[in-house]
Design a protein around this motif. Structure first.
Motif, PDB file in Angstrom:
ATOM      1  N   PRO A  56     -11.016 -10.804 -14.655  1.00 16.52           N
ATOM      2  CA  PRO A  56     -11.442 -11.111 -13.285  1.00 16.52           C
ATOM      3  C   PRO A  56     -10.591 -10.368 -12.246  1.00 16.52           C
ATOM      4  O   PRO A  56      -9.392 -10.169 -12.453  1.00 16.52           O
ATOM      5  N   GLU A  57     -11.231  -9.963 -11.163  1.00 11.57           N
ATOM      6  CA  GLU A  57     -10.503  -9.313 -10.070  1.00 11.57           C
ATOM      7  C   GLU A  57      -9.410 -10.259  -9.575  1.00 11.57           C
ATOM      8  O   GLU A  57      -9.608 -11.470  -9.498  1.00 11.57           O
ATOM      9  N   ARG A 122      -1.455  -7.964  -4.249  1.00 11.22           N
ATOM     10  CA  ARG A 122      -1.492  -6.600  -3.717  1.00 11.22           C
ATOM     11  C   ARG A 122      -0.821  -6.588  -2.356  1.00 11.22           C
ATOM     12  O   ARG A 122      -0.989  -7.506  -1.563  1.00 11.22           O
ATOM     13  N   ALA A 123      -0.068  -5.550  -2.102  1.00  6.30           N
ATOM     14  CA  ALA A 123       0.664  -5.410  -0.843  1.00  6.30           C
ATOM     15  C   ALA A 123       0.055  -4.282  -0.030  1.00  6.30           C
ATOM     16  O   ALA A 123      -0.610  -3.395  -0.559  1.00  6.30           O
ATOM     17  N   SER A 124       0.316  -4.317   1.253  1.00  4.39           N
ATOM     18  CA  SER A 124       0.004  -3.145   2.077  1.00  4.39           C
ATOM     19  C   SER A 124       1.347  -2.487   2.369  1.00  4.39           C
ATOM     20  O   SER A 124       2.363  -3.154   2.538  1.00  4.39           O
ATOM     21  N   PHE A 125       1.361  -1.190   2.393  1.00  2.00           N
ATOM     22  CA  PHE A 125       2.596  -0.435   2.566  1.00  2.00           C
ATOM     23  C   PHE A 125       2.609   0.196   3.949  1.00  2.00           C
ATOM     24  O   PHE A 125       1.647   0.848   4.358  1.00  2.00           O
ATOM     25  N   LEU A 126       3.686  -0.019   4.681  1.00  2.00           N
ATOM     26  CA  LEU A 126       3.824   0.457   6.049  1.00  2.00           C
ATOM     27  C   LEU A 126       4.993   1.422   6.130  1.00  2.00           C
ATOM     28  O   LEU A 126       6.136   1.043   5.834  1.00  2.00           O
ATOM     29  N   ARG A 127       4.708   2.643   6.495  1.00  2.00           N
ATOM     30  CA  ARG A 127       5.755   3.651   6.632  1.00  2.00           C
ATOM     31  C   ARG A 127       6.569   3.369   7.891  1.00  2.00           C
ATOM     32  O   ARG A 127       6.009   3.083   8.947  1.00  2.00           O
ATOM     33  N   VAL A 128       7.905   3.440   7.754  1.00  2.00           N
ATOM     34  CA  VAL A 128       8.799   3.280   8.907  1.00  2.00           C
ATOM     35  C   VAL A 128       9.682   4.512   9.016  1.00  2.00           C
ATOM     36  O   VAL A 128       9.871   5.254   8.056  1.00  2.00           O
ATOM     37  N   ASP A 129      10.230   4.717  10.184  1.00  2.00           N
ATOM     38  CA  ASP A 129      11.121   5.854  10.405  1.00  2.00           C
ATOM     39  C   ASP A 129      12.466   5.615   9.736  1.00  2.00           C
ATOM     40  O   ASP A 129      12.817   4.493   9.378  1.00  2.00           O
ATOM     41  N   GLU A 130      13.252   6.686   9.612  1.00  2.00           N
ATOM     42  CA  GLU A 130      14.621   6.599   9.082  1.00  2.00           C
ATOM     43  C   GLU A 130      15.364   5.484   9.790  1.00  2.00           C
ATOM     44  O   GLU A 130      15.315   5.374  11.008  1.00  2.00           O
TER      45      GLU A 130
END
Length: 148
Positions: A56-57, A122-130
């Motif tokens: 199952p999903e 499941r996660a969502s991925f958020l790019r952040v700056d240095e």
């Protein structure tokens, strides 16, 4: 989730996974072989099971080693834990590795691994700056950075 549909052609000799005790988290999975497979010491082999799952999903099946094979023979699952995704419909095959000092032979219907059904987050991925990550006591310390 209590049920996972399995395509298992019994006339072909495939064995439905089975929990061996009432408290077992993992169900044993057996090899489905037309001929024995020799795994030399230090080598690996892909072992078919004859099983096809409809998971199952929102769930996965994790493929894990059997402790008896590991302790007695040095045989383990190479990509531990392996993941069977809910959208995979092909035959489940197990990558066994022989870490022991002697060759190991896999026979048809040998219990070769165990499977555990587990929910997936499941996660969502958020790019952040240095420098955009918060600090912690550990920081960037890697393996062994917190001591032995």
């Amino acid at each position: 989730m209590n049920q996972i549909q399995i395509k298992c052609i019994a006339s072909d000799g495939a064995v439905i996974p089975e929990y061996k005790t009432s408290g077992a988290a993992g169900a044993d999975v057996c090899a489905r072989l037309d001929a024995d497979v020799l795994i030399p010491a230090g080598k690996s082999a892909v072992i078919p099971t004859g099983l096809f799952f409809e998971i199952p999903e929102g769930y996965e099946i994790q493929v894990r080693p059997r402790s008896g094979l590991a302790a007695k023979n040095g045989v383990s699952v190479l990509n531990t834990p392996g993941t069977i995704d809910s959208d995979y419909r092909g035959e489940v095959r197990v990558i066994l590795v022989n870490l022991g000092s002697e060759d190991f032979v896999v026979h048809d219907k040998d219990r070769i691994a165990q499977i555990v059904a587990a929910p997936v987050t499941r996660a969502s991925f958020l790019r952040v700056d240095e420098g955009g990550l918060s600090g912690t006591e550990r920081g960037g310390g890697g393996f062994g950075s917190t001591g032995v």
